[in-house]
Motif scaffolding. Structure first.
Motif, PDB file in Angstrom:
ATOM      1  N   PHE A 119       9.678  10.676 -21.072  1.00 45.75           N
ATOM      2  CA  PHE A 119       8.429  10.309 -21.733  1.00 45.75           C
ATOM      3  C   PHE A 119       8.017   8.931 -21.259  1.00 45.75           C
ATOM      4  O   PHE A 119       8.802   8.190 -20.699  1.00 45.75           O
ATOM      5  N   SER A 120       6.760   8.603 -21.470  1.00 47.18           N
ATOM      6  CA  SER A 120       6.223   7.311 -21.042  1.00 47.18           C
ATOM      7  C   SER A 120       5.900   6.450 -22.248  1.00 47.18           C
ATOM      8  O   SER A 120       5.524   6.957 -23.305  1.00 47.18           O
ATOM      9  N   LEU A 121       6.042   5.140 -22.056  1.00 41.95           N
ATOM     10  CA  LEU A 121       5.629   4.148 -23.047  1.00 41.95           C
ATOM     11  C   LEU A 121       4.585   3.259 -22.400  1.00 41.95           C
ATOM     12  O   LEU A 121       4.706   2.904 -21.225  1.00 41.95           O
ATOM     13  N   ARG A 122       3.550   2.917 -23.167  1.00 47.92           N
ATOM     14  CA  ARG A 122       2.490   2.021 -22.679  1.00 47.92           C
ATOM     15  C   ARG A 122       2.270   0.921 -23.697  1.00 47.92           C
ATOM     16  O   ARG A 122       2.118   1.185 -24.880  1.00 47.92           O
ATOM     17  N   LEU A 123       2.234  -0.325 -23.217  1.00 51.39           N
ATOM     18  CA  LEU A 123       1.897  -1.466 -24.059  1.00 51.39           C
ATOM     19  C   LEU A 123       0.449  -1.812 -23.780  1.00 51.39           C
ATOM     20  O   LEU A 123       0.067  -2.048 -22.635  1.00 51.39           O
ATOM     21  N   ILE A 124      -0.354  -1.808 -24.826  1.00 51.61           N
ATOM     22  CA  ILE A 124      -1.793  -2.007 -24.691  1.00 51.61           C
ATOM     23  C   ILE A 124      -2.190  -3.251 -25.470  1.00 51.61           C
ATOM     24  O   ILE A 124      -1.778  -3.443 -26.613  1.00 51.61           O
ATOM     25  N   THR A 125      -2.981  -4.111 -24.841  1.00 47.95           N
ATOM     26  CA  THR A 125      -3.457  -5.301 -25.526  1.00 47.95           C
ATOM     27  C   THR A 125      -4.753  -4.987 -26.274  1.00 47.95           C
ATOM     28  O   THR A 125      -5.594  -4.240 -25.784  1.00 47.95           O
ATOM     29  N   GLU A 126      -4.887  -5.553 -27.455  1.00 49.33           N
ATOM     30  CA  GLU A 126      -6.121  -5.389 -28.225  1.00 49.33           C
ATOM     31  C   GLU A 126      -7.163  -6.423 -27.810  1.00 49.33           C
ATOM     32  O   GLU A 126      -8.318  -6.313 -28.174  1.00 49.33           O
ATOM     33  N   LYS A 127      -6.763  -7.429 -27.043  1.00 43.93           N
ATOM     34  CA  LYS A 127      -7.662  -8.502 -26.654  1.00 43.93           C
ATOM     35  C   LYS A 127      -8.737  -8.023 -25.678  1.00 43.93           C
ATOM     36  O   LYS A 127      -9.886  -8.376 -25.768  1.00 43.93           O
ATOM     37  N   LYS A 128      -8.322  -7.212 -24.734  1.00 43.34           N
ATOM     38  CA  LYS A 128      -9.265  -6.724 -23.722  1.00 43.34           C
ATOM     39  C   LYS A 128     -10.270  -5.783 -24.383  1.00 43.34           C
ATOM     40  O   LYS A 128      -9.968  -5.106 -25.355  1.00 43.34           O
ATOM     41  N   ASP A 129     -11.473  -5.717 -23.818  1.00 41.34           N
ATOM     42  CA  ASP A 129     -12.536  -4.893 -24.390  1.00 41.34           C
ATOM     43  C   ASP A 129     -12.163  -3.425 -24.464  1.00 41.34           C
ATOM     44  O   ASP A 129     -12.448  -2.741 -25.429  1.00 41.34           O
ATOM     45  N   ASP A 130     -11.518  -2.922 -23.423  1.00 41.16           N
ATOM     46  CA  ASP A 130     -11.232  -1.488 -23.381  1.00 41.16           C
ATOM     47  C   ASP A 130      -9.765  -1.166 -23.653  1.00 41.16           C
ATOM     48  O   ASP A 130      -9.314  -0.052 -23.420  1.00 41.16           O
ATOM     49  N   GLY A 131      -9.009  -2.119 -24.191  1.00 43.24           N
ATOM     50  CA  GLY A 131      -7.608  -1.869 -24.498  1.00 43.24           C
ATOM     51  C   GLY A 131      -6.785  -1.581 -23.259  1.00 43.24           C
ATOM     52  O   GLY A 131      -6.158  -0.551 -23.154  1.00 43.24           O
ATOM     53  N   ASP A 132      -6.779  -2.510 -22.317  1.00 40.35           N
ATOM     54  CA  ASP A 132      -6.068  -2.318 -21.057  1.00 40.35           C
ATOM     55  C   ASP A 132      -4.568  -2.136 -21.249  1.00 40.35           C
ATOM     56  O   ASP A 132      -3.946  -2.812 -22.064  1.00 40.35           O
ATOM     57  N   THR A 133      -4.017  -1.248 -20.451  1.00 38.21           N
ATOM     58  CA  THR A 133      -2.568  -1.093 -20.396  1.00 38.21           C
ATOM     59  C   THR A 133      -2.015  -2.267 -19.608  1.00 38.21           C
ATOM     60  O   THR A 133      -2.419  -2.496 -18.472  1.00 38.21           O
ATOM     61  N   ILE A 134      -1.084  -3.013 -20.210  1.00 36.11           N
ATOM     62  CA  ILE A 134      -0.516  -4.161 -19.516  1.00 36.11           C
ATOM     63  C   ILE A 134       0.919  -3.898 -19.070  1.00 36.11           C
ATOM     64  O   ILE A 134       1.482  -4.674 -18.312  1.00 36.11           O
ATOM     65  N   TRP A 135       1.500  -2.790 -19.539  1.00 33.98           N
ATOM     66  CA  TRP A 135       2.855  -2.426 -19.145  1.00 33.98           C
ATOM     67  C   TRP A 135       3.022  -0.940 -19.384  1.00 33.98           C
ATOM     68  O   TRP A 135       2.604  -0.421 -20.415  1.00 33.98           O
ATOM     69  N   LYS A 136       3.619  -0.243 -18.426  1.00 34.95           N
ATOM     70  CA  LYS A 136       3.878   1.183 -18.581  1.00 34.95           C
ATOM     71  C   LYS A 136       5.197   1.502 -17.900  1.00 34.95           C
ATOM     72  O   LYS A 136       5.440   1.081 -16.773  1.00 34.95           O
ATOM     73  N   ARG A 137       6.056   2.220 -18.610  1.00 38.34           N
ATOM     74  CA  ARG A 137       7.344   2.626 -18.051  1.00 38.34           C
ATOM     75  C   ARG A 137       7.661   4.046 -18.483  1.00 38.34           C
ATOM     76  O   ARG A 137       7.319   4.468 -19.583  1.00 38.34           O
TER      77      ARG A 137
END
Length: 189
Positions: A66-84
């Motif tokens: 399975f994959s995990l994604r860390l998403i920032t709320e700061k960016k307008d579109d909720g950019d993924t900043i880390w994915k493993r």
């Protein structure tokens, strides 16, 4: 770190490389997964000055990657900043270095405390692979004796579960000055 009680109930830390860029204090983040039966707590974390910020991921009857994604709320579109990707083998592996249902690091804890002397090199490698952060590195370096430094390192490695112990054993095996010690301990196993 995973608490001893949680470890006793099958919880574990799975080490994956971190984000290379810096994160900003007071930013908020969400962790998501593509696993259908996952529970993630808390929904959002806010990065603060303390180091005790973790997500707990619970996946009932996990039996596949399975994959995990860390998403920032700061960016307008909720950019993924880390994915493993977490592979089945990361959380379902047997101990390949285990002849007595105990990890090499656990079996030889006392010998490692008494005989490992290249602490600075080991700390550098632990920092490099992400098992410790700079603050912990600095804290351990200030400890008066090599014995107590090694005890603290083993506490961290043990708390990280099998993945942490495996990573630590790999560091030890890659340290030239420890090859004779490790060969001796392996014969004793």
């Amino acid at each position: 770190m995973v608490d001893e009680e949680e470890s006793a109930h099958g919880s574990k830390i799975i080490l994956k490389p971190g984000k290379q860029e810096s994160l900003e204090i007071l930013d908020s983040f969400n962790l998501t997964t593509d696993a259908d039966n996952a529970e993630i707590e808390p929904e959002t974390v806010r990065l603060g000055y303390d180091s005790g910020i973790y997500f707990e991921v619970f996946i009932r009857n996990a039996d596949s990657d399975f994959s995990l994604r860390l998403i920032t709320e700061k960016k307008d579109d909720g950019d993924t900043i880390w994915k493993r990707t977490i592979r089945r083998g990361d959380y379902r592996s047997g101990n390949s270095d285990n002849t007595q249902n105990e990890h090499f690091i656990d079996r030889h804890r006392t010998a490692l405390i008494q005989r490992v002397k290249d602490i600075k090199h080991i700390l550098d490698k632990l920092l490099e692979v992400g098992l410790i952060r700079q603050e912990k590195y600095d804290t351990i370096r200030k400890i008066a004796t090599e014995y107590d430094q090694m005890r603290d390192i083993l506490k961290i490695v043990t708390a990280a579960g099998k993945g942490g112990k495996d990573a630590f054993l790999k560091i030890l095996k890659g340290t030239r000055s420890l090859k004779p010690l490790l060969a001796e301990l392996e014969k004793c196993s």
